[in-house]
Motif scaffolding. Structure first.
Motif, PDB file in Angstrom:
ATOM      1  N   LEU A 323       0.811  -1.223   0.000  1.00 51.46           N
ATOM      2  CA  LEU A 323       0.000   0.000   0.000  1.00 51.46           C
ATOM      3  C   LEU A 323       0.845   1.274   0.000  1.00 51.46           C
ATOM      4  O   LEU A 323       0.326   2.352  -0.265  1.00 51.46           O
ATOM      5  N   THR A 324       2.118   1.127   0.326  1.00 51.00           N
ATOM      6  CA  THR A 324       2.965   2.321   0.288  1.00 51.00           C
ATOM      7  C   THR A 324       3.825   2.336  -0.974  1.00 51.00           C
ATOM      8  O   THR A 324       4.574   3.277  -1.208  1.00 51.00           O
ATOM      9  N   GLY A 325       3.712   1.309  -1.784  1.00 49.13           N
ATOM     10  CA  GLY A 325       4.547   1.231  -2.983  1.00 49.13           C
ATOM     11  C   GLY A 325       3.832   1.693  -4.245  1.00 49.13           C
ATOM     12  O   GLY A 325       2.729   2.241  -4.194  1.00 49.13           O
ATOM     13  N   LYS A 326       4.480   1.391  -5.381  1.00 48.60           N
ATOM     14  CA  LYS A 326       3.981   1.791  -6.697  1.00 48.60           C
ATOM     15  C   LYS A 326       2.596   1.236  -6.972  1.00 48.60           C
ATOM     16  O   LYS A 326       1.776   1.872  -7.635  1.00 48.60           O
ATOM     17  N   GLU A 327       2.393   0.039  -6.490  1.00 48.26           N
ATOM     18  CA  GLU A 327       1.131  -0.661  -6.749  1.00 48.26           C
ATOM     19  C   GLU A 327      -0.079   0.150  -6.267  1.00 48.26           C
ATOM     20  O   GLU A 327      -1.204  -0.110  -6.689  1.00 48.26           O
ATOM     21  N   ALA A 328       0.184   1.075  -5.329  1.00 48.12           N
ATOM     22  CA  ALA A 328      -0.910   1.880  -4.786  1.00 48.12           C
ATOM     23  C   ALA A 328      -0.614   3.363  -4.966  1.00 48.12           C
ATOM     24  O   ALA A 328      -0.904   4.180  -4.112  1.00 48.12           O
TER      25      ALA A 328
END
Ligand code: ATP
Ligand code: MG
Length: 519
Positions: A323-328
């Motif tokens: 949730l803190t990465g690129k995916e989000a």
């Protein structure tokens, strides 16, 4: 007879109903009589929520395991001695399938001698009268309630009554069960049962409780709707330390637990139904040490529950990381990630997330972004014939929602610019009215139809005669459901529009005219 089936079908959730049919059919195919028993029947009669389905078969339920798995059930544990399987049926329905049996307690503290039996004999080994009924699921007697101890009357009277004087001696875990049910339903113990309870307590029969019963009772705590209250009651009666020697309410993360139950309730309102059991166990044992926790975990009969509890924190950490990465990186991506994540993990993380950004994203997922669903331009979509009848409708609706989430469709111009290339070709216009001879011939062929539909007897062209197959004017925007569903696909919009208008009711005036004419 039929009434109980009716009540059962009324009271079970759709998934539970499917589960009953599934187990019933599988047992029937294996030549075993099958009954719904115990708490499931009690709750059907009393009106309380049905937490799990307890089935009893005349035969060995372990033989049904493969067939159950074939239809998508997960068998999470099997007790070879008692012949019980613990199952999760499709749709997350918790169930137990036990063999109908006689339990003979020959020595205090020793497990009973178990022999196969009929359902009526089986009911005699049960804990309380309210739990000692069975509902037949067999052809010929389906819906028949077997109630040899008048349990239905005790359900009505809201009383917990043991079946015989030795109930607590034979199985002291019934002391814990008595208290748990009493706290859950607010049903008192019947007078003589209370006396037996006190005497069993005084004689310290609880020390004969088996590990199997301890594990089973701990597991049951995880499924309670108000586990904290139950734990408090058990502690007060000194039963909590029976389950684990150092367990007290001080070892419970009460804030986390009540937050969990609140968030679970909110998720239920949004149409999600996460299983809170692993997280409940996490908070109930939050301040016990690792060894104590792992000892408890080992005793829990359902292996999948024990494993889900063990892996809870690690899984939450990895979801938080995603949730803190690129995916989000954008709201739409975050939405997709949270929609596809396991609901149990979202629930747990919603309560435990330490990073502000993670907590905020989950909060948005349940509040702000959900409201964006109301902004899906259904009117424009209908205008462009993008309706639920189109095979690609769900995909388009989803895409629109994602763009709205990311703030990319702000104006009507932007909306139409995006939608137009996706619109199907407009349907062909209605055939032009026939003229000249042809029209006369057509009129002559179907005079009744023309006058009825047009509502006029005179006049040349009959353009208003046919109901257009598609809307010619801008349709009313369809309503989006108030309670958003997990997937952001708007509710069917145009179904109404393409329907034929119902025939007009004649007004009171015209009715009156007709009545006058008749006379
Ligand atoms: P719930 O599932 O709502 O907590 P329940 O009564 O169904 O309540 P379960 O633990 O699911 O409780 O057990 C199913 C049934 O098995 C009970 O209703 C009871 O008839 C029987 N049972 C369970 N434990 C005992 C026990 N220790 N002694 C006798 N019968 C028991
Ligand atoms: Mg039950």
């Amino acid at each position: 007879m039929a009434d109980y089936i009716y009540t059962m079908e009324l009271r079970l959730t759709p998934n539970q109903q499917k589960g009953v049919t599934l187990v019933q059919d599988i047992a029937r195919a294996a030549g075993m009589n099958v009954y719904l028993t115990g708490g499931a029947v009690r709750d059907i009669i009393s009106g309380f929520a049905i937490r799990d389905l307890d089935f009893t078969v005349q035969g060995n339920p372990l033989k049904l395991q493969r067939e159950l798995e074939r239809v998508g059930a997960v068998v999470s544990a099997a007790d070879e001695d008692l012949k019980v399987i613990y199952v999760t049926l499709p749709g997350g329905v918790r169930a137990e399938v036990s063999s109908a049996r006689i339990e003979r307690y020959e020595k205090t503290g020793k497990p009973p001698v178990v022999t196969p039996a009929t359902i009526i004999e089986d009911l005699r080994r049960r804990d309380f009268t309210v739990n000692a009924t069975a509902l037949s699921l067999n052809p010929g007697s389906r819906g028949l309630l077997m109630d040899p101890f008048n349990g239905a009357a005790d359900i009505e009277a809201k009383l917990l009554r043991v079946l015989h004087n030795y109930a607590f001696v034979e199985d002291p875990s019934r002391l814990i069960r008595a208290l748990r049910f009493s706290a859950r339903f607010h049903w008192p113990l019947e007078e003589r049962t209370q006396v037996r309870y006190e005497s069993a307590k005084e004689n310290n029969y609880i020390e004969y409780i088996t590990n199997r019963a301890i594990g089973y009772e701990i597991e049951q705590l995880a499924y309670e709707d108000d586990p904290l209250n139950i734990v408090r009651v058990l502690e007060k009666e000194n039963w909590l330390k029976v389950l684990s020697p150092h367990w007290t309410t001080a070892k419970v993360d009460t804030t986390g637990l009540s937050q969990l139950m609140k968030t679970r309730q909110q998720m239920n309102e949004f149409g999600y139904s996460p299983d809170p059991a692993p997280a409940v166990l996490h908070f109930l044992t939050a301040r016990l040490n690792d060894k104590e926790v792992s000892d408890i975990r080992k005793m829990i009969p359902r292996r999948d529950l024990a494993e889900a509890w063990r892996d809870l924190e690690d899984n939450a950490k990895s979801l938080a990381k995603r949730l803190t990465g690129k995916e989000a990186a954008t709201p739409s991506r975050t939405w997709k990630l949270l929609s596809s994540a396991r609901q149990e993990m979202v629930l747990f993380l919603a309560v435990t997330a330490r990073q502000q950004s993670v907590a905020q994203k989950i909060k948005n997922f349940f509040t702000k972004w959900r409201q964006v669903q109301q902004k899906v331009p259904l009117a424009e979509m209908t205008e462009l014939y993008i309706t639920p009848q189109l095979p690609e409708y769900p995909k388009i609706a989803e895409e629109v929602f994602m763009l709205l989430l990311d703030g990319k469709l702000r104006s009507r111009t932007e909306i139409l610019k995006f939608l137009k290339p996706l619109a199907p070709p407009p349907p062909p216009p209605p055939p032009p009215p026939k003229r000249g001879r042809g029209a006369k011939a057509a009129a002559a062929e179907a005079p009744a139809q023309t006058t009825q539909a047009g509502g006029k007897k005179k006049g040349k062209g009959v353009t208003g005669a046919t109901v257009p197959a598609v809307p010619l004017k801008r349709a009313e925007p369809a309503k989006v459901p108030q309670k958003p569903v997990p997937k952001a696909v708007p509710a069917p919009a145009a179904a109404k529009v393409t329907k034929k208008a119902p025939p007009k009711k004649s007004s009171p005036k015209s009715k009156a005219k007709k009545a006058i004419k008749k006379h």
